[in-house]
Design an enzyme around this catalytic site. Structure first.
Site, short mmCIF file in Angstrom:
data_model
loop_
_atom_site.label_atom_id
_atom_site.label_comp_id
_atom_site.label_asym_id
_atom_site.label_seq_id
_atom_site.Cartn_x
_atom_site.Cartn_y
_atom_site.Cartn_z
N TRP A 149 0.83 -1.21 0.00
CA TRP A 149 0.00 0.00 0.00
C TRP A 149 0.86 1.26 0.00
O TRP A 149 0.37 2.36 -0.25
CB TRP A 149 -1.01 0.00 1.15
N ASP A 150 2.15 1.10 0.23
CA ASP A 150 3.09 2.21 0.12
C ASP A 150 2.94 2.93 -1.22
O ASP A 150 3.09 4.16 -1.29
CB ASP A 150 4.53 1.70 0.18
N GLU A 173 1.21 -1.46 12.99
CA GLU A 173 1.28 -2.93 13.07
C GLU A 173 1.73 -3.42 14.44
O GLU A 173 1.92 -4.62 14.62
CB GLU A 173 2.21 -3.45 11.97
N LYS A 201 3.85 2.05 16.08
CA LYS A 201 4.92 1.86 15.10
C LYS A 201 4.93 2.99 14.07
O LYS A 201 5.99 3.51 13.71
CB LYS A 201 4.72 0.53 14.39
N GLN A 202 3.77 3.32 13.56
CA GLN A 202 3.69 4.38 12.57
C GLN A 202 2.31 5.02 12.64
O GLN A 202 1.38 4.41 13.17
CB GLN A 202 3.95 3.84 11.17
#
Lengths: 743, 743
Positions: B363-364, B494, B601-602
């Site tokens: 999906w990046d 994640e 994480k992000q």
């Protein structure tokens, strides 16, 4: 589901050969004596589907972990019970052609496991490709009286020909595990020796890259005797040597209608019980004694040992021969798997009947097997199972420290051989921590049944404190709820992963803390707490009390039921009967679909209510049973038995019966299409519980044994035997009521 | 973190050889042209640590899945970009001794990637074991103007000796992937041919057990020219053949201080672009043309192509040379990886710089890369990335159906090559479904930026309907909440798995449904909806509207922040600064500890607020930023850029700067100690976004382009170029303000 095994009260009978189910039959007809075991494969060469498996208790190899995506904390290896020397092997060439049932026409065939005396027999008549017809008769057993010995008697009788047979009796150690993670073989040869009709083979497990992993040495020895028409024969023979292989080939003249018999007397020794350097010498001496005793004496001793076992644990069911066969099948295999003499051993999920799952110790031992052994075997047997965990406490503390815990907090592994974790799914390995609760509960269970409170001081308290420290660190304070919560766990229902506040786990944690404080009080009054536990009474007790008081339990006030976990009511609440065509869901649904569904693999809230039944009213149990039971798909073999017990308690005999049927013949009828991998040994104890604690209503409370029996509709009557604090009792239940007799 | 690369505005320079970082340098100095690429390894033999990697776009192998515990629905294979023919290889024996920098004394050494013109150069002087000193000069490039060609010029100059060199120029296809799941090699030889100083090697990917997997044929050809003192030399030479190997060995006299040069003209063709049966013939013709053009002409064309690229996308930063080098490094590698000519290709997480992760599409692409290409490349480039997903819609529908969805519901894979799912962690593969949202959002983003609404009718609506159908089936009605909920998902963060009601995922789902209804209305008015979509307007629209209205979003009324998921407030809420010594937690903590912690994480909630910024007030953003940013550990390379953009929006330039520094030189300074595996290609687009959308404040709304620039403290000024609806614009920002110029 398969239906080729004949119904019989004492025997498991395959009548007519079913090569398509051969691996299933091999599992069903496995033999064992607690020290060794093997699958019920043919002795002679068989080129059809077969899983040759010979296993020696306590002997394992650290098979390198196989994983798709590594997570921190995963174990390096999965300890596996490993396939050992095939001791019953024969190769038979008749007039130059190998005898192999896969290439013969089968004229008649019976393979029978006699559960009463623990023997595996085969009688079959076959026609070979060249037209030779002959009868094979074999009997073998792993001796229950001489537990490092096994014996085989194997005969052939030519029916329509005379000729020559080359019979090679061998020990073959060039074997591998079907489930080897990376296709490795695990043995290297140390020594082999052939002396006359004796041969010895010594192997050692390969060096592994991991530290502190023991290497095992095993020695198998065989002594071969040859008979013709039951008279000893001296015939020409030659030694045969191969890689990890010793054998002796006999040239035999075959006469029409005259039986030729090979007897193999075998010993299987392991370095767990003998110094490796003297193992061959010990084997020679042992084998000499065995061979001297002879087949009939050994068989007699073996039968006597089984008779004693059945005398203590038999369950008789009248009016339902399938149920009778099923329950004895379960008891038989439990007795073969674990005899309780050695606190280093435990009960593998497949026992000696297959390789799947590896490891030997799951929480099944505490939750299911200990109740069985408590009631059917001397106290030491269950005590040894507890001591096993006590001996592994330090490893459980190390295991917890890998996951970030400290101060002696102990997390017992999900799957283990020597105390180290072997499993490598994060949602199980790191999160299915309720296993710790079952280990604590087993201590309570043992003391409740035996009255042996002294166990606490020497062993039990150490384990309880380690586990309580773990729970105390594993919960956290929720500012939002103003309660202690336990996040990220997997409960007994493995169809939910990484949930918050699994009711069962929270309950077991709270209970462990309470019980540990009780145990502490008892030990303080009775000799004092060991200094090496470094127990900080003021601080730890206070913290534990606080958790006990403020533990959070998800609850649905509307339905007045405990909630399996936070958010459970967000699910679409269906019944298992709504999705019949989708079952078993573990074969038909992807994992996410299973997880977000309401369906329950095995008792979870109900498991907690089963363990702690006195904490809940019948009405509470009823509400929860009616809420959860319809959603339960019983895709674990450990599930139906708990439901049987609870259904009996609620007087729902029909439901109890329905559940019981699923468990009692699980392997015999191969319900889950996986018996070929081996038997579901630990769930067999659940079946026993279903009869004794379910239908029989057996309970022990405050040192008193009680029964509250019911009779399943399809049974005329039943009886079971249990030992309680030194007395063997027989309970007989029929339509008119029940009777308890001291024997 | 490493610091051996020299700071320079246009070049990546290793001065003095660092064998201990050789694999890092190889990654950094990778070359590519969208069709092919390779790591910056040495041409001659090198026996030290090195990962030789040559990759051809679109060529892959279905590497058999490796898994510890299988789950239903896991894919059979993990599609991998595979190591292809090593085209730049040379073996050089001087007076019988192999030239190998690992066995030489290095007297001087420069390896330089020139980003301005896309060339990799090396100049080094070494002393061989026998005392011979010589200088190596090499230049190579993958041509941007002739994208099936690559060229190498390699010279040696003896400094203190005269002698003989045996120079073998070869094509070596006997290569393997370092990350092969089961140690397999993926190629088999089809053809080889050596004609004079030309050689051709044709390989085909091995047959795989899976259906519908294409097999690829590649042909590499080389034409070798030899020069002495820059004059063409005709010397004795011999063909060399091996398994998947062709070469030619030249015997050359070396004269002191006279340069001997080998030029290799190479073509790399694949059956994706040529019929396999005529591939060798095409290669011969192509190579002939290339070799005829000669090194200088090819280099000139190549430089011109790069000049044009830089003309459209350069970012200049004055006052911070490290930042300048960092941003150009990111732009350079993005341009090398994907040129947008071919809708069958996509942007692998490591591009052509390494093998890790496999697949090419995450999906990046949608969340990070498309904004970059929208602003720096012609419209077709980003359109091709969208069309790629459109072309894989059917596979996404099949993928969803494997998981139990129906009626054209589409779930795009987490990782893919050809549209089939490759990943095999259930919590990602089956649950990290927000990827579907990003794919829908990219359609919006493209149309918003380009104004090309016609995309909806032919392509966009099909994909939007498929994704909306998925969301509509993936939610369920919670009787308890009287809302639609989405259970069992993994959000962008994640470090949470299998959570309920991830705010971001729910928001993206609701948004997709809304946007699809808008798109439907537009398409209905502009030509009509395709019949083959079988869109049931009444029923589907009604159901979607209901979900839009009644979607559940976890919210903390006290703090007035959106909650990342249900139960988030039960966690112990700490700041990343509280656990400095535990970071990075993905290396120091077990997975369960990470999961039950609050650490992020992000960007997750913040990712949603970034995508949909107009839906939220600045105060809302501020509250959520202040709640989540301190808990964010940025252990994904995709995280800091989003925080930079949001911090800029909130006027927090210092925080923005802190975040930016983490992303811009991630690979150059090897922050995460993993650059040796390859570069973080897709996160490079995030770095570009941090400058242009963060510091530059670029936005497009209602067809209007706007800027709202800020100047990071350490920069004097900066400028960037973006194309918008046919016009190239340059934005210059300095202490006094900013200027936007049409070029």
């Amino acid at each position: 589901m398969k239906n080729y095994i004949k119904h019989d009260p004492w025997c498991i009978i395959e009548e007519g050969f079913h090569p398509e189910f051969n691996e299933v039959t091999e599992s069903l007809m496995s033999l064992g004596n607690g020290r060794m075991g093997q699958r019920g494969s043919f002795e002679e060469t068989y080129s059809g589907a077969s899983l040759q498996g010979n296993y020696i208790a306590g002997v394992w190899f650290p098979d390198k972990t196989k994983v798709g995506w590594w997570k921190n904390g995963y174990p390096n290896y999965f300890a596996k019970v490993i396939n050992a020397i095939n001791w019953n092997g024969l190769s038979i060439q008749i007039d130059g052609i190998e005898l192999d049932l896969a290439t013969c026409e089968i004229i008649s065939f019976w393979r029978t496991l006699n559960m009463k005396d623990g023997t595996l027999k085969r009688v079959c008549t076959v026609k070979m490709e060249n037209g030779h017809e002959l009868t094979i008769e074999s009997v073998r057993f792993c001796s229950m009286s001489h537990d490092e010995a096994a014996v085989l008697s194997y005969s052939i009788t030519p029916l329509n020909f005379a000729g020559t047979a080359k019979i090679t009796a061998f020990l073959d150690g060039d074997v591998s595990n079907k489930d080897s993670n990376h296709g490795e073989k695990f043995w290297e040869e140390v020594d082999k020796e052939i002396v006359g009709t004796e041969a010895y083979l010594t192997l050692k497990t390969k060096e592994s890259p991991w530290e502190n992993v023991p290497r095992f040495t095993i020695t198998s020895g065989m002594h071969v005797k040859l008979f013709k028409a039951e008279k000893v024969q001296e015939v020409q023979s030659l030694p045969v040597r191969g890689d990890k292989y010793v054998g002796r080939t006999f040239e035999v003249d075959l006469t029409t209608n005259i039986k030729t018999t090979v007897q193999k007397y075998v010993c299987n020794l392991s370095s767990e019980n003998h110094a490796p350097e003297s193992q061959v010498a010990v084997a020679k001496k042992y084998l000499n004694e065995i061979a001297h005793l002879g087949f009939e004496v050994l068989l007699g001793d073996h039968k006597k040992a089984w008779e004693e076992k059945w005398n203590h644990n038999d369950i008789k069911i009248n009016g339902d021969i399938a149920a009778q066969q099923g329950i004895r099948f379960n008891i038989f295999h439990l007795e073969q798997t674990y005899t309780g003499k050695d606190a280093r051993l435990n009960i593998g999920p497949k026992g000696f009947t297959g390789e799947k799952y590896g490891g030997v110790t799951y929480w099944d031992t505490e939750a299911y097997c200990i109740p069985f052994y408590l009631a059917t075997a001397p106290e030491e047997v269950s005590k040894n199972l507890l001591v096993y965990r006590h001996n592994q406490l330090q490893k459980a503390i190390e295991n917890a420290s890998i996951l970030g815990f400290n101060n002696g907090a102990a997390l017992y592994p999900m799957v283990t051989m020597n105390g180290e974790e072997c499993h490598n799914e994060w949602e199980i390995t790191f999160e299915e921590i309720h296993r710790n609760g079952a280990i604590a509960y087993a201590i309570y269970d043992y003391i409740n049944y035996t009255g042996d409170k002294s166990y606490l001081k020497d062993y039990g308290l150490d384990v309880l404190i380690g586990i309580s420290r773990f729970w105390a660190q594993r919960v956290n304070w929720s500012e939002d709820k103003k309660k202690y919560v336990m996040l990220g766990v997997t409960g007994p229902n493995e169809y939910e992963n990484n949930v918050n506040n699994n009711w069962y786990t929270n309950y077991m944690a709270q209970w462990t803390l309470k019980y540990t404080l009780e145990a502490l009080a008892y030990v303080k009054e009775n000799g004092g707490v060991k200094a090496e536990l470094n127990f900080d009474e003021a601080a730890e007790t206070k913290h534990w009390q606080d958790i006990i008081e403020k533990m959070y339990f998800p609850y649905d006030a509307g339905r007045q039921v405990f909630l399996q976990q936070d958010g459970f009511l967000d699910k679409e609440l269906l019944a298992a009967t709504d999705i019949e065509e989708h079952r078993p869901i573990n074969q038909k649904w992807s994992w996410d679909r299973i997880l977000r569904s309401c369906f329950i693999k095995q008792a979870d809230v109900l498991q907690g209510m089963y363990f702690h039944e006195d904490d809940f009213s019948k009405e509470e149990l009823e509400r929860n049973f009616d809420f959860y039971e319809p959603m339960t798909v019983h895709e674990s073999s450990l599930s139906p038995c708990v439901h049987t017990i609870l259904a009996c308690k609620l007087g729902r005999i029909e439901k109890a019966d329905e559940m019981y049927v699923r468990t009692a013949r699980l392997d015999l009828d191969d319900y889950n299409n996986d018996t070929e991998d081996g038997l579901h040994i630990t769930s067999m104890a659940g079946t026993w519980m279903a009869v004794v604690k379910g239908f029989g209503g057996m309970r022990v409370k405050d040192g008193e044994l009680s029964f509250n029996p019911v009779l399943p509709g399809s049974w005329e009557s039943y009886s079971f035997r249990v030992g309680f604090q030194g007395v063997l009792k027989e309970v007989t239940v029929n339509k008119d009521g029940y009777e308890v007799k001291d024997l």
